[in-house]
Design an enzyme around this catalytic site. Structure first.
Site, PDB file in Angstrom:
ATOM      1  N   VAL A   1      42.668  28.224  39.181  1.00 51.87           N
ATOM      2  CA  VAL A   1      44.128  28.240  38.961  1.00 51.87           C
ATOM      3  C   VAL A   1      44.784  27.077  39.696  1.00 51.87           C
ATOM      4  CG1 VAL A   1      44.444  30.704  38.513  1.00 51.87           C
ATOM      5  CG2 VAL A   1      44.367  29.888  40.866  1.00 51.87           C
TER       6      VAL A   1
ATOM      7  N   TRP B   1      32.236  33.994  47.308  1.00 54.91           N
ATOM      8  CA  TRP B   1      31.676  35.149  46.590  1.00 54.91           C
ATOM      9  C   TRP B   1      30.165  35.229  46.839  1.00 54.91           C
ATOM     10  CZ3 TRP B   1      35.308  31.832  44.181  1.00 54.91           C
ATOM     11  CH2 TRP B   1      36.554  32.429  43.929  1.00 54.91           C
TER      12      TRP B   1
ATOM     13  N   HIS C   1      33.216  38.949  40.486  1.00 58.30           N
ATOM     14  CA  HIS C   1      34.627  39.252  40.217  1.00 58.30           C
ATOM     15  C   HIS C   1      34.781  39.463  38.705  1.00 58.30           C
ATOM     16  CE1 HIS C   1      35.418  34.557  40.138  1.00 58.30           C
ATOM     17  NE2 HIS C   1      34.305  34.886  39.547  1.00 58.30           N
TER      18      HIS C   1
ATOM     19  N   GLN D   1      37.563  45.788  40.328  1.00 57.10           N
ATOM     20  CA  GLN D   1      38.691  44.861  40.217  1.00 57.10           C
ATOM     21  C   GLN D   1      39.365  45.069  38.864  1.00 57.10           C
ATOM     22  OE1 GLN D   1      37.401  40.770  40.800  1.00 57.10           O
ATOM     23  NE2 GLN D   1      37.700  40.947  43.007  1.00 57.10           N
TER      24      GLN D   1
ATOM     25  N   ALA E   1      46.949  34.100  35.431  1.00 53.88           N
ATOM     26  CA  ALA E   1      45.880  35.091  35.594  1.00 53.88           C
ATOM     27  C   ALA E   1      46.008  35.716  36.972  1.00 53.88           C
ATOM     28  CB  ALA E   1      44.520  34.428  35.444  1.00 53.88           C
TER      29      ALA E   1
ATOM     30  N   ARG F   1      29.161  42.325  45.486  1.00 54.65           N
ATOM     31  CA  ARG F   1      29.105  41.235  46.482  1.00 54.65           C
ATOM     32  C   ARG F   1      27.967  41.513  47.463  1.00 54.65           C
ATOM     33  NH1 ARG F   1      35.030  39.021  46.932  1.00 54.65           N
ATOM     34  NH2 ARG F   1      35.438  39.080  44.701  1.00 54.65           N
TER      35      ARG F   1
END
Ligand code: YSA
Length: 348
Positions: free
Chosen positions: A262, A158, A179, A219, A316, A205
């Site tokens: 995650v 990112w 994000h 997003q 998520a 970004r």
């Protein structure tokens, strides 16, 4: 002069003059003379306060009656002159009342807004709440709390616009969020499980733009945390979402992917619209188009917001909004979305 007499004379004079007027322009002059700020009527109204109390009430009633009379005469005369003008134009053949009127330009929702609403509606019908969060964010929420500490190589995923923030305590790193995932932390900090939210919003970004990359885009984040949530719930929810968005004939697939917040992580793709899986330029000959990243919320992320990962689990996901209409309509350059070219925007 007696005020009643003065009002009577003024009334006669004003009504005689207005009756003689034949043009709208002259009517404006009459209005200024008899109803304007410097008119005799305004003088009378102002003078009421100076009259002895016993005279004031009767004089006030007469003056207000005069004002109403002058105003209604003005409106009547204006309407009469306007219809006479239209009739004269018609007579001379210069006014064609059968011509269609000029259409008023009508605004519409931006394509991105339409898609954001459509996606949020699908998740609302699946039991999710819509929330929003800040675009200028702390390093902590955008990275640290999502298992991306300083110098972690995943920060390279990112590219970031940094914002200097300094107060009495010194400098603290702030940024334009890269994000919508920081909202996972903000929501969990404020809420006890069960949690089911989607978060639409702008992200930024620091990267060169091209046909598929913008430095600002949208997003939608999703987060569900509860007792007993499993990977099957993640798959069931996102496959149902894809079915509702693209219809029952599209295929969807999961493949392993890595996001530090995650475990396990996946990317979800759907079979290419253009070639229905055979392979083409649009899908780089893979037959599949990635639409989102997702996974089971990492136990360390849950611990950081004081959720016990032995009791609660969650999933998520985060999807790039523009990618959805790009594929649906075959839009060739993402930069068209935000360059304010009405020829592009009017099509949707
Ligand atoms: C992953 C797991 C989760 O549990 C939750 C969220 C996520 C997604 C993660 N936060 C993320 O941002 N992943 S991403 O960098 O791959 O971006 C997600 C989507 O944004 C991409 O699939 C792509 O559709 C879109 N995107 C990324 N860079 C873009 C862009 N769209 C336009 N311009 C860019 N520069």
């Amino acid at each position: 002069m007696d005020i009643a007499k003065e009002i009577e004379e003024l009334t006669n004079q004003a009504l005689q003059e207005i009756a003689a007027l034949g043009e709208l322009k002259a009517l404006e002059g009459w209005r200024v003379l008899y109803l304007g700020k410097k008119s005799q009527l305004t003088g009378l109204l102002r003078g009421l306060a100076q009259l002895p109390v016993e005279e004031r009430r009767a004089a006030g009633a007469l003056t207000n009656e005069l004002k109403r009379l002058l105003e209604s005469s003005l409106e009547e005369k204006r309407a009469a002159l306007q219809s006479a003008q239209v009739a004269a134009l018609q007579e001379q053949g210069r006014l064609d009342v059968t011509l269609p009127g000029r259409p008023l330009l009508q605004g519409r929702l931006h394509l991105t807004t339409q898609v954001v609403r459509q996606i949020c509606d699908i998740f609302k019908s699946l039991g999710f709440q819509v929330v929003e969060g800040p675009e200028v964010e702390w390093d902590y929420y955008n990275f640290e709390a999502l298992n991306i500490p300083k110098d972690h190589p995943a920060r390279d995923m990112w590219d970031t616009f940094w914002v200097d923030y300094t107060n009495e305590q010194g400098q603290r790193p702030m940024l334009l969020r890269t994000h919508t995932s920081p909202m996972q932390i903000r929501v969990m900090e404020k809420t006890s499980p069960p949690v089911r939210v989607v978060v639409p919003g702008k992200v930024y970004r620091y990267e060169a733009t091209d046909a598929t990359h913008e430095s600002m885009f949208y997003q939608i984040e999703g987060l569900a945390v509860d007792k007993g949530i499993t990977f099957a719930d993640l798959k069931g929810c996102l496959f149902e979402f894809a079915r509702r968005l693209y219809g029952p004939d599209r295929k969807a697939r999961f493949r392993c992917d890595y996001f530090p917040f995650v475990e396990p992580g996946v990317e979800m793709a759907i079979d290419c619209f253009a070639c229905t899986g055979a392979g083409c330029r649009l899908c780089s000959n893979t037959g599949w188009i990635e639409i989102l990243g997702a996974g089971m919320v990492h136990p360390d992320v849950l611990r950081r917001v004081n959720y016990d990962p032995e009791v609660y689990t969650g999933f998520a996901f985060g999807l790039g909004v523009e990618r959805i209409p790009i594929l649906r309509y075959g839009i060739e350059d993402i930069r068209l979305f935000y360059s304010n070219d009405l020829r592009f925007l009017k099509q949707f």
